[in-house]
Design an enzyme around this catalytic site. Structure first.
Site, short mmCIF file in Angstrom:
data_model
loop_
_atom_site.label_atom_id
_atom_site.label_comp_id
_atom_site.label_asym_id
_atom_site.label_seq_id
_atom_site.Cartn_x
_atom_site.Cartn_y
_atom_site.Cartn_z
CG HIS A 53 -0.28 0.33 2.52
ND1 HIS A 53 -0.08 1.61 2.96
CD2 HIS A 53 0.25 -0.48 3.48
CE1 HIS A 53 0.53 1.59 4.14
NE2 HIS A 53 0.74 0.33 4.48
CB CYS A 54 1.22 4.19 -1.91
SG CYS A 54 -0.30 4.36 -2.87
CB ALA A 55 -0.09 8.16 0.70
NE ARG A 59 -3.70 5.96 -6.02
CZ ARG A 59 -4.04 6.32 -7.23
NH1 ARG A 59 -4.20 5.42 -8.16
NH2 ARG A 59 -4.19 7.58 -7.55
#
Length: 620
Positions: free
Chosen positions: A28-30, A32
């Site tokens: 996961h990113c910030a 998503r």
């Protein structure tokens, strides 16, 4: 979203990406969840989009990206806890698939897998640097104070020893030994050799001159080194006897890879990094105003498809080479532009539901720099606000590039991080952000949005227009025994997630069209057909057969082909599949089952090709 809701949400998301067995990796990113899936045909994107708390779903960069927003880390952790999806720490590092043959997808997948896990630490360290810059500018702290030095170590340590972070994530991505990889990175930033570089010492290894470069804060050398390490370890494990493998594989890896990195990989990668940074600076330097406008203009689209993090290596490389970055500075005002456009919608609309979405999204974008809720929830949904925001993002980008503003660390642009940009061009950068924010808000309020747009965007989904379908009989695509869909040993099929239908165990090697229509999906192992009467039929041969990459299959049709009932779709070697241990059960699904009153499977236990096996009954 309360924590008690995460369990059910996590299960719904995993079920709709095809189940845990369909997930090859998850990071996961910030904002998503980034799924790499085995078989994209098992992903129900429409149902995912309709899931409460899911903002939208994007398929890009070889990933299924489920946009959650600020709660993404909690949802990710819940998925790992309550489902069989494994965290990246438990992955094999081997994520190759057919889609990886697309170089863009491969690049994006690799970059996101390596950098996404580090972004939280880098963002926090970057923000701390900005706070320290403010404190020294205002005279609250000085560089020689113990308080400043300790806090600066916390901020700068992440970037100074970045190769160690990237060694760990690269090892997970490429399947190399985690701690040998970190050991190589530690050797690159070892104090004695770092001091040798600063002192410009002449070193050699076995008589070969060493070209010393600075590896602190570097990006490319360690990634290439870990990739090479993964290949070396794979070879060593094949040739070393089992009794010594566990000791001698790390020994040989360190003895080979550390000198190889210092002698070959490092200098080449350092040169490539300088070329990359120099090329970017040249492009911007030719005409900074035009370059800044184009970058700012296209940046919302990059964010929309989740491609913006693909530029992280360039940004970090710029900081390494020049001590500051201008790329994310030029594109940073986009956060203010999308926040302003969302604010314009919030102020203009009288619809409570829209206000409830727009208000928090606008605040999130301007305070935290998280723009996905604003883009997917508001601006892109109504189109005009999105384009207004993009235009003012371009204007702000041109101003930022013209004044030469930059940042000494990786920062997400927001009100809270503005202090991180103090330095050359800071005043111009603040003016650019203000123009992006207020310009987008005012233009959106005046002519970019009105509540008449809600007719298409809010009211219709409450009373959806059901496609007009008619009764239809679907035929068996092959001779074989029929089994109820609920008995198929695959939860995605048996649960009806992809649609109602029936399954057949094929007795011959040719899969035929169960109906007449247009081919809308064509994989070696699966074909979808839309009929003239409105049915969408999906034939999937075997379970997990996508892993074969087309082996034992010959696809006889392509997207857009018109086929008649009984035409050959796929040739498959059924016996070869069985010999390799694959379940050859073939599913025949009506993927738009919800458009029908009923989809009735045949009550018989066996069928011949051409026999009716499904009856689609329309609503009268």
């Amino acid at each position: 979203m309360a924590n008690k809701n995460y369990d059910e949400l996590a299960k719904q998301i995993v079920a709709n990406v095809g189940g845990a067995e369909n997930v090859s990796s998850l990071v996961h990113c910030a904002t998503r969840l980034r799924f790499r899936v085995v078989d994209s045909s098992k992903v129900n994107k429409e149902k995912l989009k309709q899931t409460e708390h899911v903002i939208t779903v994007v398929e890009a960069g070889g990933q299924i990206q489920v946009v959650i927003g600020n709660a993404v880390a909690d949802v990710y952790n819940t998925i790992i806890r309550v489902t069989d999806v494994k965290s990246d720490d438990e992955g094999t590092g081997n994520e190759s698939s057919e889609k990886d043959k697309n170089l863009i997808n491969l690049f994006m997948s690799t970059v996101s897998g390596i950098f996404a896990p580090t972004l939280g630490a880098m963002a926090g360290a970057g923000l701390l640097k900005g706070i320290l810059i403010l404190c020294t500018t205002m005279g609250w702290l000085t560089n020689d104070m113990g308080t400043y030095r300790i806090l600066f170590a916390a901020a700068d340590g992440v970037f100074t020893f970045l190769p160690l972070f990237l060694a760990y994530t690269s090892a997970k991505k490429f399947g190399a030994d985690l701690f040998v990889s970190v050991g190589i990175a530690a050797a690159l930033v070892y104090p004695d050799l770092t001091a040798a570089f600063k002192a410009k010492e002449a070193l050699s290894f076995l008589g070969i001159p060493v070209v010393l470069v600075s590896y602190t804060s570097s990006v490319i050398p360690i990634i290439l080194s870990v990739y090479a390490l993964a290949k070396l370890e794979k070879g060593l494990k094949k040739i070393l006897p089992g009794v010594i493998k566990n000791v001698f594989t790390p020994l040989i890896s360190l003895v080979v890879m550390v000198p190889a990195t210092y002698l070959v990989i490092g200098p080449i990668a350092d040169y490539a990094g300088k070329l990359l940074a120099g090329g970017y600076m040249t492009i911007v330097g030719v005409n900074p105003i035009i370059a800044g406008f184009i970058l700012g203009l296209i940046w919302p689209a990059a964010v929309m498809f989740g491609l913006h993090w693909g530029f992280v290596p360039i940004v970090i490389n710029n900081i390494t080479q020049y001590g500051r970055d201008t790329l994310f500075t030029i594109t940073g005002p986009n956060n203010f532009a999308q926040a302003g456009a969302t604010l314009g919608v919030f102020l203009k609309t009288k619809d409570k539901k829209v206000k409830d979405i727009a208000g928090p999204a606008a605040i999130s974008a301007v305070l935290a720099g998280i723009t996905e809720p604003a883009i997917y929830g508001i601006t892109l949904k109504y189109k005009k606000p999105f384009f207004i925001g993009a235009f003012f993002s371009g204007i702000a980008g041109a101003i930022t590039a013209a004044v030469g503003a930059g940042a000494p660390a990786l920062l997400g642009t927001s009100l809270l991080t503005l202090t991180g940009y103090i330095g050359v061009g800071f005043t111009g950068f603040c003016i650019a952000c203000a123009i992006a924010y207020f310009g987008s808000a005012i233009c959106t309020y005046l002519f970019g949005f009105d509540d008449s747009m809600l007719i298409d965007n809010e009211k219709k989904p409450e009373s959806p227009v059901v496609p007009e379908v008619k009764d239809e009989m679907i035929k068996a695509p092959v001779n074989g025994a029929l089994i109820p869909l609920s008995e198929v040993p695959d939860e995605v099929f048996s649960s009806g997630t992809l649609g109602q239908g029936i399954a057949i165990v094929p007795e011959s090697n040719v899969i035929k069209a169960p109906c007449s229509g247009t081919v809308i999906t064509a994989y070696p192992h699966a074909v979808g057909i839309r009929t003239a009467l409105g049915a969408e039929i999906f034939v999937h041969v075997g379970l997990d057969t996508v892993k074969l990459g087309g082996k034992y299959f010959e696809l006889l049709v392509k997207d857009g082909d018109e086929v008649k009932e009984g035409d050959s779709l796929i040739k498959v070697d059924i016996e070869a599949l069985k010999a390799e241990g694959y379940n050859v059960t073939t599913m025949i699904l009506v993927t738009n089952s919800r458009d029908y009153e009923e989809v009735l499977p045949s009550a018989h236990n066996k069928a011949a090709a051409g026999d009716t096996i499904l009856s689609c009954i329309s609503r009268k």
